[in-house]
Design an enzyme around this catalytic site. Structure first.
Site, mmCIF file in Angstrom:
data_model
loop_
_atom_site.group_PDB
_atom_site.id
_atom_site.type_symbol
_atom_site.label_atom_id
_atom_site.label_comp_id
_atom_site.label_asym_id
_atom_site.label_seq_id
_atom_site.Cartn_x
_atom_site.Cartn_y
_atom_site.Cartn_z
ATOM 1 N N GLY A 61 0.840 -1.198 0.000
ATOM 2 C CA GLY A 61 0.000 0.000 0.000
ATOM 3 C C GLY A 61 0.866 1.236 0.000
ATOM 4 N N CYS A 88 5.138 -6.309 1.531
ATOM 5 C CA CYS A 88 5.503 -4.895 1.516
ATOM 6 C C CYS A 88 4.834 -4.140 2.676
ATOM 7 C CB CYS A 88 5.189 -4.290 0.153
ATOM 8 S SG CYS A 88 6.031 -2.730 -0.103
ATOM 9 N N TYR A 89 3.878 -3.251 2.399
ATOM 10 C CA TYR A 89 3.207 -2.577 3.529
ATOM 11 C C TYR A 89 2.596 -3.614 4.468
ATOM 12 C CZ TYR A 89 0.270 0.552 6.217
ATOM 13 O OH TYR A 89 -0.307 1.244 7.247
ATOM 14 N N HIS A 178 7.605 -7.882 -3.880
ATOM 15 C CA HIS A 178 6.266 -8.194 -4.403
ATOM 16 C C HIS A 178 6.277 -9.499 -5.190
ATOM 17 C CE1 HIS A 178 4.099 -4.437 -3.440
ATOM 18 N NE2 HIS A 178 5.338 -3.942 -3.409
ATOM 19 N N GLU A 180 3.753 -10.991 -6.307
ATOM 20 C CA GLU A 180 2.603 -11.064 -7.216
ATOM 21 C C GLU A 180 2.889 -10.522 -8.610
ATOM 22 O OE1 GLU A 180 3.123 -9.071 -4.715
ATOM 23 O OE2 GLU A 180 1.906 -7.253 -4.697
ATOM 24 N N ASP A 236 -17.607 -8.577 -22.347
ATOM 25 C CA ASP A 236 -17.960 -8.463 -20.929
ATOM 26 C C ASP A 236 -19.472 -8.444 -20.711
ATOM 27 O OD1 ASP A 236 -15.268 -8.054 -20.897
ATOM 28 O OD2 ASP A 236 -15.421 -5.889 -20.660
ATOM 29 N N LYS A 378 -9.721 -9.343 -18.025
ATOM 30 C CA LYS A 378 -10.329 -9.704 -19.301
ATOM 31 C C LYS A 378 -10.138 -11.173 -19.668
ATOM 32 C CE LYS A 378 -12.345 -7.738 -22.779
ATOM 33 N NZ LYS A 378 -13.247 -6.589 -22.597
#
Ligand code: XMP
Length: 522
Positions: A61, A88-89, A178, A180, A236, A378
């Site tokens: 964050g 991280c945060y 990170h 991710e 979508d 998507k």
């Protein structure tokens, strides 16, 4: 069956506002584990009991734990007895809340960094060996300087002596980097070690399960209410329509709003698909005059978006009355629309553009929103579309924005310009299909510029508009590279456009990536 029973292995991701939180969710879901992202201030002792996660991940964050009043995790997170991973945060607040210390560092790390693996740890099993240096992606100013009781350091980097820490008894882990993002090459495997190895998730969650779960959620939310769903022709809204139809049958009415700013043949394609393949009640509303009337003389991109968003709502509200009163409006809002339009706390934020599904909607709207794809990217929507049996020709369609050709025409919008753009765009896409490139490209379209240039055709002088061609490759629309055509292809497409479309005498190719550009021009 209740949603919770269907999802026996749920992971909770607590969002502290990082731009990449949703990537954590993506990685976790890719490994077959159901997860949800919840803002830190919505996670309470009570909500944790209801959600009953098998593991918790705390995101990064923008805040600093050293400032007053910055976000914290509910204390119950650490009392549940489930594994917790801080990123991280998330690491910093975990350390601070459990009695360690965080300081601001002069040695900031942004981008690629190397972590020394100093001790074995369940997060590293089968991936990182003791004594090796491993590539990761960092983005931090603060860093941990003293560990809470029970923790040990398992990895260090130049800027973060506590780059990876673990308290294996309590199954608390935390990393400064990170995992991710794709720039941490083994990041997905590290997360998998946490969810599967440490937390024991089975990894049996699939799109089929998501479908069931969303259907259950929609039924719960809508009850006996009536829903109208705007069909735009994009994948979508088509997926939303089919999913909702499965969930609530004829409580659903779809409305295809022809804004007068659709591509060539769009209305026939969409209305055809839904009339021929599905037994969904569908209203085809020709609202071109209404939209174009309100947009007359408007040049500013944000104003265009706001007017279009507002007019959509006017039309939906009218149609809602026509079906005898609807209570809900269903939309195909995706995660990238959400993060680019609003900040996670809903406060003043860096709005890049008001995507009409989200920020462009006026607050006066009387219909409650149903947005079953709000957490998906998507490519995940396409998987869901296939799961629902939508024809490949629809599932594989390039995205088309709600505001349509309005945002592919800098300057004011006129019927004449729309006709010119529609023709150029159709030729361009036809050439792309002929060259077998359609499925390799994320999105391709023509843009009509408010610039006229001098040309010569036959023996005459021309003074006509410039058309820009755009094509990008991307995996989720958040970042994109311009597509590398061979010049012959571009020459062919340009030639046809100039020869066949009256009003265009010059074609250019847009070689801007995102960032710094956006995909659409407005
Ligand atoms: P940008 O231009 O922001 O676009 O890089 C990212 C993706 O989002 C689509 N887009 C929209 N889709 N309503 C939509 O449904 C909108 O208002 C909107 N604006 C942009 C764009 O086509 C691209 O795929």
């Amino acid at each position: 069956m209740a949603i919770n029973e269907m999802m026996s292995d749920s992971v909770l991701i607590i969002d502290f506002g990082s731009q990449v939180t949703q990537l954590i969710a993506r990685r976790v879901r890719e490994s077959g584990v159901y997860c949800e992202v919840q803002p830190f201030n919505k996670v309470t002792g009570e909500s944790l009991k209801v959600f009953a996660p098998r593991a918790i991940i705390m995101s990064g964050g923008p805040a600093s734990v050293l400032d007053i009043d910055t976000p914290r995790a509910a204390e119950e997170v650490f009392a549940l007895g489930v594994p917790v991973l801080g990123i991280c945060y998330g690491q910093q607040t975990m350390v601070e809340q459990l009695g360690g210390e965080v300081q601001t560092s002069d040695h900031r790390e942004f981008g690629r960094a190397m972590v020394n693996v100093t001790e074995a740890c369940a997060l590293f099993d089968g991936i990182w060996r003791l004594g090796t240096e491993e590539e990761v992606w960092m983005s931090h100013g603060d860093r941990v300087v003293r560990l809470p009781d029970g923790f040990r350091v398992v990895g260090t980097s130049e800027g973060a002596p506590y780059a990876a820490i673990a308290d294996e008894d309590r199954r608390f882990y935390a990393v400064q980097f990170h995992p991710e993002v794709v720039h941490t090459p083994n990041g997905a495997a590290l997360l998998r070690n946490f969810t599967h190895g440490v937390a024991g998730c089975r990894g049996d969650w699939t799109m089929a399960a998501f479908r069931e779960q969303e259907i259950a959620k929609v039924r719960e939310k809508v009850g006996n209410g009536r829903v109208i769903c705007g069909l735009s022709g994009g994948v979508d809204s088509s997926v939303v329509a089919v999913l909702l139809h499965e969930a609530i049958g004829d409580q659903l009415t779809c409305v295809f709003v022809d804004t007068g700013m659709m591509r060539l043949g769009e209305a026939d394609d969409v209305v055809g698909l839904f009339r021929d393949h599905y037994n969904i009640s569908l209203v085809h509303r020709d609202a071109g005059d209404m939209f174009l009337g309100k947009l007359e003389g408007i040049k500013d991109p944000e104003q265009k978006r706001k007017i279009i968003g507002g007019t959509f709502i006017d039309v939906f509200e009218e149609e809602a009355r026509n079906v005898g009163g609807a209570d809900f409006l269903a939309q195909g809002t995706l995660y990238p629309d959400v993060i680019e339009s609003v900040s996670f706390r809903g406060g003043p934020s860096v709005t890049i553009k008001s995507h009409h599904n989200v920020g462009g909607l006026p607050e006066r709207m009387n219909l409650e929103l149903v947005e079953p794809l709000r957490e998906l990217f998507k490519d995940e929507v396409r998987k869901l579309g296939r799961e629902l049996g939508l024809p490949e020709s629809f599932v594989g369609r390039h995205p088309f924005p709600g505001p349509g050709l309005a945002i592919r025409m800098p300057g004011d919008i006129t019927r004449e310009k729309l006709d010119i753009l529609r023709k150029a765009d159709a030729i361009y896409l036809q050439e792309i299909r002929n060259a077998g490139l359609y499925d390799k490209i994320w999105q391709a379209f023509a843009v009509l510029l408010p610039v006229q240039t001098v040309g010569v055709m036959g023996d005459s002088r021309t003074y006509d508009s410039v058309c820009a061609l755009r094509a990008v490759s991307s995996t989720d629309g958040m970042t994109a590279d311009f597509f590398h055509y061979d010049m012959e292809f571009l020459g062919r497409a340009a030639n046809r456009i100039i020869n066949e479309v009256r009003g265009i005498n010059r074609v250019v190719y847009d070689i801007t990536s995102k960032p710094p550009g956006t995909i659409e021009w407005e």
